[in-house]
Design a protein around this motif. Structure first.
Motif, PDB file in Angstrom:
ATOM      1  N   ASP A  60     -73.495  75.890 146.782  1.00  0.00           N
ATOM      2  CA  ASP A  60     -74.217  77.106 147.143  1.00  0.00           C
ATOM      3  C   ASP A  60     -73.239  78.263 147.263  1.00  0.00           C
ATOM      4  O   ASP A  60     -72.021  78.068 147.363  1.00  0.00           O
ATOM      5  CB  ASP A  60     -74.965  76.901 148.464  1.00  0.00           C
ATOM      6  CG  ASP A  60     -76.024  77.962 148.701  1.00  0.00           C
ATOM      7  OD1 ASP A  60     -76.413  78.651 147.731  1.00  0.00           O
ATOM      8  OD2 ASP A  60     -76.471  78.110 149.853  1.00  0.00           O
ATOM      9  N   PRO A 105     -72.946  81.281 149.845  1.00  0.00           N
ATOM     10  CA  PRO A 105     -73.503  81.873 151.072  1.00  0.00           C
ATOM     11  C   PRO A 105     -73.763  83.364 150.957  1.00  0.00           C
ATOM     12  O   PRO A 105     -74.590  83.911 151.700  1.00  0.00           O
ATOM     13  CB  PRO A 105     -72.419  81.580 152.118  1.00  0.00           C
ATOM     14  CG  PRO A 105     -71.646  80.421 151.571  1.00  0.00           C
ATOM     15  CD  PRO A 105     -71.669  80.587 150.075  1.00  0.00           C
ATOM     16  N   ARG A 148     -79.216  71.862 141.531  1.00  0.00           N
ATOM     17  CA  ARG A 148     -78.757  72.157 142.894  1.00  0.00           C
ATOM     18  C   ARG A 148     -77.298  71.754 143.082  1.00  0.00           C
ATOM     19  O   ARG A 148     -76.640  72.190 144.017  1.00  0.00           O
ATOM     20  CB  ARG A 148     -79.632  71.426 143.909  1.00  0.00           C
ATOM     21  CG  ARG A 148     -81.113  71.783 143.844  1.00  0.00           C
ATOM     22  CD  ARG A 148     -81.934  70.823 144.686  1.00  0.00           C
ATOM     23  NE  ARG A 148     -81.740  69.445 144.257  1.00  0.00           N
ATOM     24  CZ  ARG A 148     -82.206  68.382 144.923  1.00  0.00           C
ATOM     25  NH1 ARG A 148     -82.874  68.549 146.053  1.00  0.00           N
ATOM     26  NH2 ARG A 148     -81.997  67.163 144.466  1.00  0.00           N
ATOM     27  N   ARG A 202     -81.415  78.582 144.286  1.00  0.00           N
ATOM     28  CA  ARG A 202     -80.726  78.752 145.570  1.00  0.00           C
ATOM     29  C   ARG A 202     -81.632  78.338 146.738  1.00  0.00           C
ATOM     30  O   ARG A 202     -81.184  77.744 147.716  1.00  0.00           O
ATOM     31  CB  ARG A 202     -80.271  80.199 145.747  1.00  0.00           C
ATOM     32  CG  ARG A 202     -79.275  80.690 144.715  1.00  0.00           C
ATOM     33  CD  ARG A 202     -77.832  80.323 145.075  1.00  0.00           C
ATOM     34  NE  ARG A 202     -77.541  78.921 145.188  1.00  0.00           N
ATOM     35  CZ  ARG A 202     -77.338  78.094 144.136  1.00  0.00           C
ATOM     36  NH1 ARG A 202     -77.415  78.554 142.903  1.00  0.00           N
ATOM     37  NH2 ARG A 202     -77.054  76.821 144.318  1.00  0.00           N
ATOM     38  N   SER A 203     -82.929  78.662 146.609  1.00  0.00           N
ATOM     39  CA  SER A 203     -83.879  78.290 147.654  1.00  0.00           C
ATOM     40  C   SER A 203     -83.982  76.776 147.796  1.00  0.00           C
ATOM     41  O   SER A 203     -83.938  76.224 148.900  1.00  0.00           O
ATOM     42  CB  SER A 203     -85.247  78.897 147.337  1.00  0.00           C
ATOM     43  OG  SER A 203     -86.241  78.410 148.218  1.00  0.00           O
ATOM     44  N   THR A 242     -81.785  74.566 146.773  1.00  0.00           N
ATOM     45  CA  THR A 242     -80.495  74.032 147.215  1.00  0.00           C
ATOM     46  C   THR A 242     -80.380  74.106 148.732  1.00  0.00           C
ATOM     47  O   THR A 242     -79.949  73.151 149.395  1.00  0.00           O
ATOM     48  CB  THR A 242     -79.343  74.808 146.560  1.00  0.00           C
ATOM     49  OG1 THR A 242     -79.460  74.737 145.137  1.00  0.00           O
ATOM     50  CG2 THR A 242     -77.988  74.232 146.981  1.00  0.00           C
ATOM     51  N   ARG A 243     -80.775  75.227 149.297  1.00  0.00           N
ATOM     52  CA  ARG A 243     -80.686  75.378 150.747  1.00  0.00           C
ATOM     53  C   ARG A 243     -81.681  74.481 151.473  1.00  0.00           C
ATOM     54  O   ARG A 243     -81.410  74.014 152.582  1.00  0.00           O
ATOM     55  CB  ARG A 243     -80.852  76.847 151.119  1.00  0.00           C
ATOM     56  CG  ARG A 243     -79.632  77.635 150.655  1.00  0.00           C
ATOM     57  CD  ARG A 243     -79.756  79.124 150.798  1.00  0.00           C
ATOM     58  NE  ARG A 243     -78.611  79.771 150.131  1.00  0.00           N
ATOM     59  CZ  ARG A 243     -78.444  81.069 150.024  1.00  0.00           C
ATOM     60  NH1 ARG A 243     -79.334  81.902 150.569  1.00  0.00           N
ATOM     61  NH2 ARG A 243     -77.398  81.570 149.380  1.00  0.00           N
ATOM     62  N   ASP A 244     -82.836  74.231 150.851  1.00  0.00           N
ATOM     63  CA  ASP A 244     -83.757  73.233 151.414  1.00  0.00           C
ATOM     64  C   ASP A 244     -83.082  71.872 151.488  1.00  0.00           C
ATOM     65  O   ASP A 244     -83.191  71.155 152.487  1.00  0.00           O
ATOM     66  CB  ASP A 244     -85.020  73.134 150.548  1.00  0.00           C
ATOM     67  CG  ASP A 244     -85.961  74.315 150.742  1.00  0.00           C
ATOM     68  OD1 ASP A 244     -85.802  75.066 151.741  1.00  0.00           O
ATOM     69  OD2 ASP A 244     -86.858  74.495 149.892  1.00  0.00           O
ATOM     70  N   LEU A 273     -79.796  71.210 151.515  1.00  0.00           N
ATOM     71  CA  LEU A 273     -78.710  71.239 152.491  1.00  0.00           C
ATOM     72  C   LEU A 273     -79.224  71.141 153.928  1.00  0.00           C
ATOM     73  O   LEU A 273     -78.551  70.602 154.796  1.00  0.00           O
ATOM     74  CB  LEU A 273     -77.879  72.509 152.304  1.00  0.00           C
ATOM     75  CG  LEU A 273     -76.989  72.567 151.048  1.00  0.00           C
ATOM     76  CD1 LEU A 273     -76.454  73.966 150.839  1.00  0.00           C
ATOM     77  CD2 LEU A 273     -75.855  71.563 151.149  1.00  0.00           C
ATOM     78  N   ALA A 274     -80.439  71.667 154.126  1.00  0.00           N
ATOM     79  CA  ALA A 274     -81.038  71.621 155.460  1.00  0.00           C
ATOM     80  C   ALA A 274     -81.831  70.339 155.698  1.00  0.00           C
ATOM     81  O   ALA A 274     -82.413  70.162 156.774  1.00  0.00           O
ATOM     82  CB  ALA A 274     -81.936  72.835 155.665  1.00  0.00           C
TER      83      ALA A 274
END
Length: 285
Positions: free
Chosen positions: A191, A193, A231, A275-276, A278-280, A282-283
């Protein structure tokens, strides 16, 4: 799944049974727009317009290997397999039935009663049908291994396009060969940031990704081994690199199609979706 799947079934003249790879599940189908307004999307081998969703009233999708008597129209034996769908089937003159599955397990069963006689871990998912042949008086069984799907297909282990080993495996009685010790560890999610996701753009990118990219890179961006997990890729982080691959065809020789009908703004929109997602991931969402 409502019709005969592409995975090959087998028939034994000795047992007079048909050996069927059966995938079962319920779907609810809907058209997102009036049917008369639908147009084929240029550049695609398939033009998705119908949206499908699992029907929870049918329970989870399952698959099984079933020996079927075509005369009496009944199942003689049946064994469950991993995931939502398995591989093609081989029946031999020695009363054996052989099949692989998404977990990478090759199984051999008694053609008569379905008793498991032998199994083997191929280290990657299997879709192909085994073949058998003679060289001199020695019988061999060969099978191509490697999973190619648009989703993980209900299997909890993720097959990584770059890490999984696609092979042809050949077996014989009393053979001594072994696969090397190896484990497929997916690459980490990557990702930037500094990238600010626009939710509206991400939602629009979801639609473009579904029609253009998901068939290989995975619906919902859950890759199933057909193509890299975006991702985990550095390419979409750079608009210049992303454009070189997607619009200019920089990886056509590697089987990545060229989508020059997409605009640069489309690519930016897809970037927001990647990116959305990927962050899902990671979370843990």
């Amino acid at each position: 799944m409502g019709a005969h799947g592409p995975e090959a079934m087998a028939y034994s003249p000795k047992t007079r049974l048909v050996y069927l790879p059966i995938a079962e599940g319920g779907f609810r189908m809907s058209d997102p727009q009036p049917l008369g307004a639908w147009n084929f999307i240029p550049g695609l081998g398939v033009g998705p317009s119908v949206v499908s969703a699992d029907d929870p009233s049918r329970g989870p999708r399952t698959n099984r290997l079933t020996a079927w008597d075509p005369v009496t129209q009944r199942a003689v034996w049946s064994v469950p397999r991993a995931g939502m769908r398995a591989a093609g089937v081989l029946a031999t003159g020695g009363d054996l039935v052989i099949q692989g599955d998404v977990s990478g397990t090759i199984g051999i069963w008694s053609a008569k009663n379905g008793k498991l006689l032998w199994s083997f871990d191929a280290h990657t998912g299997i879709m192909a049908q085994p073949v058998t042949y003679l060289v001199g008086k020695q019988q061999y069984i060969s099978i191509t291994v490697g999973w190619r799907g648009s989703t993980p297909n209900g299997w909890t282990t993720e097959w990584d396009y770059r890490a999984q080993k696609r092979r042809i495996l050949t077996f014989a009685l009393d053979a001594k060969g072994k696969l090397p010790n190896e484990s497929v560890v997916p690459a980490p999610f990557v990702d930037d940031p500094a990238f600010t996701v626009d939710p509206a753009r991400a939602a629009a990118g979801d639609k473009i990704f579904f029609t253009r990219c998901a068939i290989c890179h995975g619906y919902g961006m859950l890759a199933g081994g057909a193509a890299p997990d975006l991702r985990r890729s550095d390419v979409p982080l750079s608009l210049e690199a992303f454009n070189a691959v997607v619009r200019e065809g920089g990886l056509v020789d590697n089987a990545m199609p060229k989508f020059d009908e997409l605009s640069q703004d489309d690519l930016i929109t897809i970037q927001h979706y990647i990116r959305s997602r990927t962050r899902d991931a990671l979370a843990g969402r």
